[in-house]
Design a protein around this motif. Structure first.
Motif, PDB file in Angstrom:
ATOM      1  N   VAL A 137     -23.120  -3.078  26.603  1.00 22.29           N
ATOM      2  CA  VAL A 137     -22.067  -2.978  27.783  1.00 22.29           C
ATOM      3  C   VAL A 137     -20.743  -3.554  26.950  1.00 22.29           C
ATOM      4  CG1 VAL A 137     -22.969  -5.360  28.600  1.00 22.29           C
ATOM      5  CG2 VAL A 137     -21.364  -3.694  29.867  1.00 22.29           C
ATOM      6  N   SER A 138     -20.053  -2.478  26.770  1.00 21.75           N
ATOM      7  CA  SER A 138     -18.495  -2.955  26.172  1.00 21.75           C
ATOM      8  C   SER A 138     -17.508  -3.463  27.436  1.00 21.75           C
ATOM      9  CB  SER A 138     -17.979  -1.873  25.427  1.00 21.75           C
ATOM     10  OG  SER A 138     -18.957  -1.690  24.308  1.00 21.75           O
ATOM     11  N   SER A 139     -17.111  -4.553  27.391  1.00 28.71           N
ATOM     12  CA  SER A 139     -16.104  -5.235  28.498  1.00 28.71           C
ATOM     13  C   SER A 139     -15.737  -6.360  28.001  1.00 28.71           C
ATOM     14  CB  SER A 139     -16.548  -5.066  29.666  1.00 28.71           C
ATOM     15  OG  SER A 139     -15.943  -5.441  30.669  1.00 28.71           O
ATOM     16  N   SER A 140     -14.280  -6.804  28.510  1.00 24.31           N
ATOM     17  CA  SER A 140     -13.914  -8.165  28.155  1.00 24.31           C
ATOM     18  C   SER A 140     -14.012  -8.909  29.721  1.00 24.31           C
ATOM     19  CB  SER A 140     -12.407  -8.304  27.749  1.00 24.31           C
ATOM     20  OG  SER A 140     -11.608  -7.542  28.675  1.00 24.31           O
ATOM     21  N   ASP A 141     -14.526  -8.305  30.485  1.00 28.72           N
ATOM     22  CA  ASP A 141     -14.803  -9.097  31.946  1.00 28.72           C
ATOM     23  C   ASP A 141     -15.892  -9.544  31.960  1.00 28.72           C
ATOM     24  OD1 ASP A 141     -14.732  -9.704  34.327  1.00 28.72           O
ATOM     25  OD2 ASP A 141     -14.489  -7.658  35.283  1.00 28.72           O
ATOM     26  N   GLN A 142     -16.015 -10.864  32.034  1.00 25.65           N
ATOM     27  CA  GLN A 142     -17.588 -11.648  32.078  1.00 25.65           C
ATOM     28  C   GLN A 142     -18.019 -11.087  33.569  1.00 25.65           C
ATOM     29  OE1 GLN A 142     -14.991 -15.111  32.265  1.00 25.65           O
ATOM     30  NE2 GLN A 142     -15.836 -15.835  34.006  1.00 25.65           N
ATOM     31  N   HIS A 143     -17.660 -10.837  34.487  1.00 26.27           N
ATOM     32  CA  HIS A 143     -18.324 -10.215  35.820  1.00 26.27           C
ATOM     33  C   HIS A 143     -18.628  -9.046  35.612  1.00 26.27           C
ATOM     34  CE1 HIS A 143     -16.290 -14.075  37.635  1.00 26.27           C
ATOM     35  NE2 HIS A 143     -15.331 -13.352  37.189  1.00 26.27           N
ATOM     36  N   LYS A 160     -18.669 -16.106  29.084  1.00 33.67           N
ATOM     37  CA  LYS A 160     -17.170 -16.611  29.609  1.00 33.67           C
ATOM     38  C   LYS A 160     -16.342 -15.831  28.557  1.00 33.67           C
ATOM     39  CE  LYS A 160     -18.100 -19.753  32.435  1.00 33.67           C
ATOM     40  NZ  LYS A 160     -17.867 -19.743  33.911  1.00 33.67           N
ATOM     41  N   ASP A 161     -15.125 -15.086  29.146  1.00 29.23           N
ATOM     42  CA  ASP A 161     -13.944 -14.633  28.242  1.00 29.23           C
ATOM     43  C   ASP A 161     -13.100 -15.779  27.846  1.00 29.23           C
ATOM     44  OD1 ASP A 161     -12.779 -12.642  26.899  1.00 29.23           O
ATOM     45  OD2 ASP A 161     -11.148 -12.664  28.864  1.00 29.23           O
ATOM     46  N   LEU A 162     -12.906 -15.629  26.538  1.00 27.00           N
ATOM     47  CA  LEU A 162     -12.064 -16.755  25.898  1.00 27.00           C
ATOM     48  C   LEU A 162     -10.711 -16.143  25.211  1.00 27.00           C
ATOM     49  CD1 LEU A 162     -14.931 -18.831  23.795  1.00 27.00           C
ATOM     50  CD2 LEU A 162     -13.799 -19.145  26.293  1.00 27.00           C
ATOM     51  N   LEU A 169     -13.668 -11.651  24.462  1.00 26.78           N
ATOM     52  CA  LEU A 169     -15.199 -11.204  24.557  1.00 26.78           C
ATOM     53  C   LEU A 169     -15.033  -9.549  24.418  1.00 26.78           C
ATOM     54  CD1 LEU A 169     -18.171 -11.705  25.894  1.00 26.78           C
ATOM     55  CD2 LEU A 169     -17.324 -11.068  28.144  1.00 26.78           C
ATOM     56  N   ILE A 170     -16.060  -9.418  23.712  1.00 29.23           N
ATOM     57  CA  ILE A 170     -16.163  -7.597  23.264  1.00 29.23           C
ATOM     58  C   ILE A 170     -17.176  -6.937  24.168  1.00 29.23           C
ATOM     59  CG2 ILE A 170     -16.574  -6.084  21.385  1.00 29.23           C
ATOM     60  CD1 ILE A 170     -14.047  -7.504  21.405  1.00 29.23           C
ATOM     61  N   GLY A 171     -18.194  -7.823  24.648  1.00 28.87           N
ATOM     62  CA  GLY A 171     -19.158  -7.357  25.447  1.00 28.87           C
ATOM     63  C   GLY A 171     -20.484  -7.969  25.205  1.00 28.87           C
ATOM     64  N   GLY A 172     -21.389  -7.314  25.458  1.00 29.87           N
ATOM     65  CA  GLY A 172     -23.008  -7.954  25.448  1.00 29.87           C
ATOM     66  C   GLY A 172     -23.935  -6.948  24.918  1.00 29.87           C
ATOM     67  N   ARG A 173     -25.214  -7.386  24.540  1.00 31.01           N
ATOM     68  CA  ARG A 173     -26.177  -6.485  24.209  1.00 31.01           C
ATOM     69  C   ARG A 173     -27.571  -7.265  24.483  1.00 31.01           C
ATOM     70  NH1 ARG A 173     -24.472  -7.862  19.220  1.00 31.01           N
ATOM     71  NH2 ARG A 173     -26.088  -8.584  17.751  1.00 31.01           N
ATOM     72  N   LEU A 174     -28.824  -6.526  24.425  1.00 33.32           N
ATOM     73  CA  LEU A 174     -30.018  -7.243  24.010  1.00 33.32           C
ATOM     74  C   LEU A 174     -30.205  -7.148  22.828  1.00 33.32           C
ATOM     75  CD1 LEU A 174     -32.020  -5.470  26.845  1.00 33.32           C
ATOM     76  CD2 LEU A 174     -31.295  -7.678  26.786  1.00 33.32           C
ATOM     77  N   LEU A 185     -23.888 -11.970  22.927  1.00 37.37           N
ATOM     78  CA  LEU A 185     -22.522 -11.922  23.421  1.00 37.37           C
ATOM     79  C   LEU A 185     -21.743 -11.672  22.303  1.00 37.37           C
ATOM     80  CD1 LEU A 185     -22.552 -14.546  26.059  1.00 37.37           C
ATOM     81  CD2 LEU A 185     -23.043 -12.366  26.549  1.00 37.37           C
ATOM     82  N   VAL A 186     -20.895 -10.766  22.089  1.00 40.53           N
ATOM     83  CA  VAL A 186     -20.019 -10.537  21.066  1.00 40.53           C
ATOM     84  C   VAL A 186     -18.501 -10.999  21.227  1.00 40.53           C
ATOM     85  CG1 VAL A 186     -19.350  -8.831  19.252  1.00 40.53           C
ATOM     86  CG2 VAL A 186     -21.433  -8.612  20.576  1.00 40.53           C
ATOM     87  N   TYR A 187     -17.830 -11.499  20.436  1.00 47.01           N
ATOM     88  CA  TYR A 187     -16.534 -12.298  20.537  1.00 47.01           C
ATOM     89  C   TYR A 187     -15.866 -11.602  19.366  1.00 47.01           C
ATOM     90  CZ  TYR A 187     -17.978 -15.042  24.514  1.00 47.01           C
ATOM     91  OH  TYR A 187     -18.543 -15.442  25.504  1.00 47.01           O
ATOM     92  N   ARG A 188     -14.459 -11.874  19.435  1.00 45.57           N
ATOM     93  CA  ARG A 188     -13.668 -11.388  18.146  1.00 45.57           C
ATOM     94  C   ARG A 188     -12.610 -12.574  17.837  1.00 45.57           C
ATOM     95  NH1 ARG A 188     -11.095  -7.112  19.734  1.00 45.57           N
ATOM     96  NH2 ARG A 188      -8.933  -7.875  19.701  1.00 45.57           N
TER      97      ARG A 188
END
Length: 252
Positions: A137-143, A160-162, A169-174, A185-188
């Motif tokens: 899921v690619s999004s910078s929106d924590q919600h 959390k988006d920082l 925040l770039i997104g998340g995955r399993l 959780l993926v950050y850049r």
């Protein structure tokens, strides 16, 4: 890959394989019980043999004391016993190592398990970059990212988006670590990516930060509020520590 992979496990443990072959062996070990046991046994034996606690320096006067004790038995008997001592020292040493492995096996197994988890986390980070599969899921929106994990995990990871602090925040995955599904959780930060792996902790109390460096990557892991966290990146350690501090402050 079949179980001929057994022939490659020694080279894998010694870090002699190239990256592609290492990833292939690693994937095979996760799915093959026989090769997994072989790998863990090699790690345990290697740790046991390399442990400083297994090396003992004999006292300087040991040889003199032995000769002194044997001198009265006659020259022929002394020679015979000296020869026996030399030959017996080999099985005695092997027996001593076996006893030490048996005694300290659980400790060595824990150390090996920690090392294996570190390798797993680095491999998961590398796969996400190589396969261009940073996020499901690619999004910078924590919600948006947090609800995506509902029904996919048996826990709810804090998200959390920082962006305001320089770590969007770039997104998340399993992902899959320690024989269970985990949240990634993926950050850049500038051109560097950070994978933050989260799953429920088996420990009841919080555990402070521990910093590791392996294969050119920096890792920081800690336990807080019932969750285990592992952050991994090629960022320099001071910037990764800054990221970790922000995550911990946000989670407070």
């Amino acid at each position: 890959m079949g179980c001929e992979t057994q022939d490659l496990i020694h080279a894998y443990v010694d870090g002699e394989l190239d990256l592609v072959r290492s990833l292939e062996v690693e994937k095979h070990i996760q799915n093959c019980v026989t090769c997994s046991i072989t790998y863990k046994n090699l790690q345990t034996l290697r740790s046991a043999i390399g442990a400083d606690s297994l090396y003992f320096t004999p006292p300087v006067n040991l040889e003199r004391r032995i000769h002194s004790a044997l001198r009265g038995a006659g020259k022929s008997e002394v020679s015979l016993r000296a020869m026996q001592w030399r030959w017996l020292s080999i099985p005695i040493s092997l027996a001593f190592i076996a006893v030490m492995i048996w005694t300290f096996g659980p400790i060595l197994t824990t150390s090996s398990r920690d090392h294996l988890l570190t390798q797993e986390i680095i491999s998961a980070h590398m796969r996400s970059l190589m396969a261009e599969h940073l996020a499901d899921v690619s999004s910078s929106d924590q919600h948006t990212v947090k609800p995506w994990f509902n029904g996919r995990l048996d826990f709810s990871p804090p998200v959390k988006d920082l962006s305001d602090q320089g770590f969007p925040l770039i997104g998340g995955r399993l992902d899959y670590l320690e024989n269970r599904p985990v949240a990634a959780l993926v950050y850049r930060h500038r051109q560097h990516f950070i994978n933050l792996f989260i799953w429920p902790s088996v420990h009841g109390s919080d555990v402070g930060e521990k910093t590791l460096a392996h294969q050119g990557y920096n890792l920081i892991h800690w336990t807080k509020s019932g969750m285990t966290y592992w952050a991994v990146s090629d960022l320099n350690i001071s910037e990764l520590q800054e990221f970790v501090q922000l995550i911990q402050n946000q989670a407070s």
